[in-house]
Design an enzyme around this catalytic site. Structure first.
Site, PDB file in Angstrom:
ATOM      1  N   HIS A 233       1.714   2.345  -3.493  1.00  0.00           N
ATOM      2  CA  HIS A 233       0.725   3.246  -4.089  1.00  0.00           C
ATOM      3  C   HIS A 233       0.944   4.671  -3.573  1.00  0.00           C
ATOM      4  O   HIS A 233       0.898   5.644  -4.327  1.00  0.00           O
ATOM      5  CB  HIS A 233      -0.688   2.802  -3.714  1.00  0.00           C
TER       6      HIS A 233
ATOM      7  N   GLU B 190       0.826  -1.205   0.000  1.00  0.00           N
ATOM      8  CA  GLU B 190       0.000   0.000   0.000  1.00  0.00           C
ATOM      9  C   GLU B 190       0.862   1.256   0.000  1.00  0.00           C
ATOM     10  O   GLU B 190       0.498   2.280  -0.593  1.00  0.00           O
ATOM     11  CB  GLU B 190      -0.951  -0.009   1.199  1.00  0.00           C
TER      12      GLU B 190
END
Length: 808
Positions: A588, A585
């Site tokens: 991202h 994550e």
């Protein structure tokens, strides 16, 4: 999960594929895209090992923003590791400054005002675009349209996040109302031919396009494609049909996912036939002398892994792989409606339409080139693993000629994994080295090494965050510039989504001088809630000024569901899988942080959909690298460095049958392509027959019996819609970048600043403003990729997900 914004369909993160049985129903797609010298490694590691000490003296004050990157980051670790100690008082009786510092959002009622204010500005912009007639006005058209998109996305992105994440039902409902208000307005824009006509007029004038930057030209072409895919240029009757089809697809697709069910809902058999079933589970399911097991879910999967009786496994497998007739009807109805809509918009199939926009693979033919090349590369590994499973079965049954059946696969795979686990150490030995604070500290150190950016804790203002667990981090460059705001909502709480997710709540974008002038006028004519025009131009949220340019900072929310500490004397710990998730994550997030473009349509992760998962998947390689782990992974109590063998064993276990897993994903991607091809228009189209045809043609292992119809459980057909291959595509690209740019971590290459700059300058900083094939060709220094054609896709497939042979 990567949430790309209000105007793009939701993208299900690759890590969620194995975690989420049924993805959240996405909304339909609107037109507006809501879319230094290297530090010595030895000295740096020594400094970080010192600050990682669990006995370090910690200051409760946030680190000064303009401190050098050689800061003591122990406060970052303490922020996440202390159950009740270092926790900034986010909730108080003081006046609220608004969620995310958005001055409108000091209460639920503010969402209506927030939406209304942005719609008023949007309406003025629409009028300006429609009235453009001079060369100068047309030259400013892309800026106006991008700002129009930004005004709508400001409400949609933030409201979408709040309605899904905020614990207060009043805020959820208010956010949902604001989202609906703006979404309805967006749908009205989708039916307006005037905006499309004006953009076409601007694109047709050489004196206009000559004044545009390359980024402006890219945005203009993306917007033109969006208009084309929304059928805005069609006659009114056809446009009305397009809107009707879009609505029906949304309804039928939602029904397919939400009403998904098996034909047989449970298998009930005498308990003696379940010999081998995990004892605790067997005791729970047994009633008298019978065991009833639900067809879908973890219980059936556990039975397939553990039950010795082959006929029992077969019965469970057949029930588990046979969807109900109504489920198949919903699926096929959705596929046919998609095909009709694509044909109406002028495309040969839904696959052709979906791949036309924001995809590296520009056609279904290119996707198949990639999948076939990848299958060829993966075949030897898959065949070897299947041969091992056959040998396991023959040895156990003492029957040399017996073959592997579909319901045997999970059973024998689990037997072989169990043998490996018996020779390895327990997972809890590994988690002691991964407290949440330690991992966050490690991510900051890694980004500091590679890109010269780090995380600095910042005390949130009253009302800025939605729960006391949420921590605010400012992302700072090594020269003291604030680059982004990152809100971390990492711990489990009831009613919170269990799926890890990255949300871009507000995109990076340059704020123009006329916007500041407009904000100044608004401050004079209205009740002042802002301190200055820059603040007013961004609703009170964070901005930066550099070289005379004002930018709205990317505002990112990272949401996970990690378990909290059960003891006031211990921090919260992560499994290694959760460490991979957090690194993923953050991949991202770093893309959103570094890709600070002038236009929000191409900022951060708003790039080609099959390119968006590359930075996050690449981060999983860093999570497995011994040099990276040595920066931070130390025992929470003794400060002992992590023995890398613990991680090595865990990785080896998780990848034991990588070839079989990869083949399964290739087959699913092929099914996805076939279901969104022109063949859907045939009267004889049968999704079950097509599924079995693909299995028989391309699978190396045992095939499903013909009476099964597993495709009814393939929920990602709704959310991916001919782009499921992206999961594999980005895994291959990440493996290649890791090997070529970071030399698979050898010699400390994974924390080398020169390598980080190579990735940043050639790939990360561009967002969606540059051809991703050009980004890849420059990053990998491989000109064969530059054309981005079918041969480029085949080349990527030939590299494979795992290539120990170091092919060229």
């Amino acid at each position: 999960m990567l949430n790309s914004g209000g105007g793009q369909r939701l993208w299900i993160c690759t890590r969620c594929i194995r975690r989420v049985a049924q993805p959240r129903t996405p909304t339909s797609t609107p037109t507006w895209n809501a879319r230094r010298a290297t530090t010595s490694t030895t000295l740096q590691q020594r400094r970080w090992e010192t600050t990682a000490s669990a006995d370090a003296t910690l200051s409760a004050a946030p680190v000064h923003h303009f401190a050098s990157s050689r800061h003591d980051d122990a406060v970052l670790r303490e922020l996440f590791d202390t159950p009740s100690g270092l926790s900034f008082p986010s909730f108080s009786l003081k006046k609220s400054h608004g969620l995310f510092k958005n001055r409108y959002l000091t209460s639920p009622d503010g969402f209506f005002v927030f939406a209304q204010k942005n719609l008023e500005k949007a309406t003025r912009l629409v009028q300006r675009v429609l009235s453009a007639s001079t060369t100068e006005e047309y030259q400013g058209l892309v800026k106006d349209l991008d700002r129009l998109s930004d005004l709508l996305c400001r409400v949609l992105d933030l409201s979408d996040f709040v309605r899904m994440t905020h614990p207060d039902i009043r805020f959820q409902q208010a956010a949902a109302g604001a989202w609906s208000m703006v979404y309805q307005y967006m749908n009205q824009l989708n039916t307006m031919t005037g905006l499309n006509d004006q953009l076409g007029q601007a694109l047709s004038r050489p004196e206009v396009t000559a004044a545009w930057s390359e980024e402006e030209k890219t945005v203009a072409e993306l917007l033109k494609l969006d208009f084309m895919k929304s059928a805005v240029s069609l006659p009114k009757k056809a446009r009305d049909r397009f809107v009707e089809l879009s609505s029906r697809i949304s309804d039928v697709g939602a029904a397919f996912v939400q009403d998904m069910e098996p034909e047989v809902k449970e298998v009930k058999l005498p308990s003696h036939r379940f010999y081998g079933l995990y004892p605790g589970l067997a005791a729970t399911l047994k009633v008298r002398s019978q065991i009833s097991i639900a067809t879908t879910g973890s219980e059936a999967s556990a039975a397939l892994q553990s039950v010795y009786d082959e006929e029992t496994r077969k019965e469970i497998y057949l029930a588990q792989r046979t969807a109900s007739r109504s489920t198949i009807e919903n699926l096929e109805s959705m596929l046919k409606l998609r095909s009709e809509l694509a044909n109406l918009a002028g495309f040969e199939s839904h696959g052709h339409m979906a791949l036309k926009d924001r995809m590296m693979a520009k056609s279904p033919a290119s996707v198949m080139k990639f999948l076939l090349a990848l299958r060829e590369h993966n075949a030897p590994m898959a065949q070897q693993e299947l041969a091992e499973l056959v040998e396991q079965k023959r040895e156990r049954l003492a029957m040399p000629g017996v073959n592997l059946r579909a319901w045997d696969r999970d059973f024998y795979m689990e037997k072989m994994r169990a043998e490996m686990r018996s020779r390895t150490r327990h997972e809890d030995q590994l988690t002691a080295f991964f407290s949440v604070g330690t991992v966050m500290q490690g991510l900051s150190r890694l980004f500091d090494s590679l890109y010269g950016v780090r995380f600095v804790p910042r005390e949130p203002l009253p009302g800025e965050v939605w729960h006391p667990d949420v921590k605010r981090l400012d992302v700072m460059s090594d020269d003291g510039e604030q680059l982004a705001v990152l809100y971390c909502d990492l711990f489990y709480r009831p009613q919170k989504s269990p799926n890890p997710a990255h949300f871009t709540v507000r995109c990076s974008r340059e704020i123009l001088d006329d916007e500041l002038n407009e904000a100044t006028e608004d401050m004079v004519s209205a009740t002042p809630i802002f301190d200055n025009p820059e603040q007013a131009a961004n609703d009170g949220m964070e901005t930066s000024r550099r070289n005379g340019k004002v930018k709205q900072l990317p505002t990112i929310a990272l949401v996970c569901d990690f378990p909290k500490s059960k003891s006031s004397r211990e921090p919260a710990f992560l499994s290694y899988y959760s460490v991979e998730t957090l690194f993923h994550e953050m991949g991202h997030a770093i893309h959103s942080i570094l890709a600070r473009t002038r236009f929000q349509n191409v900022s951060g992760t708003r790039c080609a959909t099959d390119f968006a998962e590359l930075p996050s998947t690449l981060m999983e390689h860093f999570a497995a690298d011994p040099t990276v782990l040595s920066l931070f992974a130390r025992h929470w109590k003794t400060d002992r460095p992590l023995p890398y063998d613990l991680v090595k064993e865990r990785i080896k276990l998780s990848k034991r049958f990588e070839g079989i897993d990869t083949e399964h994903q290739i087959l699913l991607a092929m099914v996805d392509q076939a279901y969104h091809s022109p063949s859907v228009n045939d009267l004889s189209f049968d999704s079950t027959r097509l599924f079995h045809d693909i299995q028989h043609q391309f699978a190396h292992g045992p095939k499903d019996p013909p009476e099964t119809c597993w495709q009814g459980f393939f929920g990602h057909l709704h959310s991916y819609g001919s782009t499921y291959y992206s999961y594999l595509f980005d895994r291959v690209l990440a493996e290649r970048v890791w090997r070529v740019v970071f030399r698979s971590g050898h010699g400390g290459a994974a924390i080398n600043r020169e390598n980080g700059e190579r990735l940043k300058q050639n790939l990360l900083k561009w967002g969606g403003s540059r051809d991703p094939w050009t980004c890849l060709a420059d990053t990998l220094q491989d000109e064969r990729l530059a054309p981005g054609d079918e041969e480029s896709m085949a080349l990527v497939g030939s590299w494979g997900i795992k290539d120990d042979r170091q092919r060229s």
